[in-house]
Design a protein around this motif. Structure first.
Motif, mmCIF file in Angstrom:
data_model
loop_
_atom_site.group_PDB
_atom_site.id
_atom_site.type_symbol
_atom_site.label_atom_id
_atom_site.label_comp_id
_atom_site.label_asym_id
_atom_site.label_seq_id
_atom_site.Cartn_x
_atom_site.Cartn_y
_atom_site.Cartn_z
ATOM 1 N N THR A 1 0.920 -1.258 -0.009
ATOM 2 C CA THR A 1 0.005 0.041 0.018
ATOM 3 C C THR A 1 0.960 1.385 0.012
ATOM 4 O O THR A 1 1.944 1.234 0.633
ATOM 5 N N ASP B 1 -4.756 7.015 -2.151
ATOM 6 C CA ASP B 1 -4.122 5.958 -1.449
ATOM 7 C C ASP B 1 -4.081 4.954 -2.565
ATOM 8 O O ASP B 1 -4.815 4.917 -3.573
ATOM 9 N N GLU C 1 -3.369 0.742 -3.455
ATOM 10 C CA GLU C 1 -3.507 -0.594 -3.164
ATOM 11 C C GLU C 1 -2.953 -1.369 -4.218
ATOM 12 O O GLU C 1 -3.498 -1.060 -5.267
#
Length: 386
Positions: free
Chosen positions: A161, A214, A216
């Motif tokens: 991540t 973010d 992932e």
């Protein structure tokens, strides 16, 4: 183009070509950005429609040579960054993420095939890149990253991540740094690859006219030639971060100058007790102190830019510029807001927006604390990071 804050004839230190680059970017910001930036900031959007114009001006990878890049000097790159950030930190951040980080990583560390595939598209604004180093628990200490790339036959498979990754949700290519059995390596990851997900971070109080995400990575499978061959260890991403840090020392002063100009103009027009605010000694003291720091900040940036063009700029000197100019710029933006009074908290005026943005600028690419320790290590010879 004269600056109201220029007390020392700064233009005399620039070449005609350097002034032309600066003036072309300033004209773009004045005509296409300043009338709209307050609303973009308020709505929390980055105007992707300006990317073709950024490319036309030669601002994407502008300090890189070849592959459709402009090949401009470090000083020209810095001057352009100052003008972009006078519009908003989000503008300079876009150019920095695209050019200094993503394109810079490919240009410095990529194979000829990787450069030929991506750099012309990115210079033309036809492909956007992002740079995935920071993680939720690994910011100032990137060696603590947990993203991992393992070999699986002839492929690489990445899991991990990342956080605060600029442009990731609109990018076509991501530079992802991950641990491997041989140390930290960089990977070219098309964002359409299965398992790659970028989610914009919303409800921000800073950098609202900008995109941070973010990211992932779940079993992201890449071919063997996805790795950047020239980067092994943290020196790879750090070399790109130094390019971005260099641009910040100029950009912060652009935000400071715009804040000063807004306060100066307002102080001449706003009447209080039957005369302009500018006619009061306390207001003049504020304006003088702001102008002095702006002049010193630009002189520092120019000196370090000349050193960079001469190939003599050391990492700790970049820290001097980044730490000083961010620290002074945020003071200037806050002080400028005080001259605006209550009107200064609206998006109609730039200083508080700049101050809010600079809270992020002084944090990313090395916090004040990290740059203080870098300079402290240089002064004492004793690393105090742990």
């Amino acid at each position: 183009m004269s600056d109201p804050s220029d007390l020392i004839d700064f233009d005399a230190l620039l070449s005609a070509e350097e002034r032309a680059v600066r003036d072309s970017v300033r004209s773009f910001v004045d005509s296409d950005i300043k009338a709209h930036i307050g609303q973009w900031y308020d709505k929390g959007v980055f105007p992707l429609e300006i990317v073709p114009e950024l490319a036309r001006l030669g601002l994407l990878g502008m300090h890189l040579e070849g592959y459709g890049c402009a090949g401009r000097s470090a000083v020209e790159y810095g001057l352009a960054g100052a003008e972009l950030e006078a519009g908003d930190s989000g503008l300079r951040t876009f150019v920095s993420v695209q050019g200094s980080l993503a394109m810079g990583a490919i240009h410095k560390h990529g194979s000829q095939a990787q450069k030929a595939q991506w750099l012309p598209l990115m210079a033309a604004g036809e492909a956007i890149g992002c740079f995935g180093l920071t993680e939720p628990t690994a910011g100032s200490d990137p060696a603590a990253m947990t993203s991992y790339a393992r070999r699986d036959g002839g492929d690489w498979v990445i899991n991990g991540t990342k956080r605060w990754i600029g442009l990731a949700s609109v990018a076509q290519i991501a530079i992802i740094w991950a641990q491997t059995d041989d140390g930290v390596r960089g990977f070219l990851v098309p964002t359409s690859t299965p398992g790659f997900t970028a989610t914009p971070i919303e409800a921000k109080l800073s950098m609202r006219a900008s995109i941070q995400c973010d990211v992932e990575l779940v079993d992201v499978r890449l071919p063997a030639d996805a790795v950047l061959p020239g980067a092994v260890g943290l020196s790879g991403p750090f070399s790109c971060l130094n390019e971005a840090r260099y641009g910040i020392m100029w950009g912060a002063m652009g935000a400071a100058r715009d804040s000063f100009e807004a306060a100066l103009a307002y102080s001449k027009e706003r009447l209080q007790f039957d005369k302009p605010l500018a006619g009061y000694q306390l207001t003049q003291q504020k304006l003088v102190n702001m102008a002095l720091e702006i002049n010193k900040g630009f002189l520092l940036a120019l000196h370090l830019g000349r050193m960079k063009d001469a190939g003599r700029l050391a990492p700790e000197q970049i820290s001097v510029g980044k730490l000083n100019n961010c620290r002074e710029a945020i003071k200037i933006a806050r002080e400028a807001r005080t001259i605006l009074g209550g009107n200064g908290i609206t998006v109609d005026y730039s200083p508080l927006r700049h101050a809010s943005n600079l809270e992020s600028v002084r944090t990313y690419e090395g916090t004040d604390e990290v740059h203080t320790l870098i300079i402290g290590n240089k002064l004492t010879g004793i690393p105090a990071f742990r």
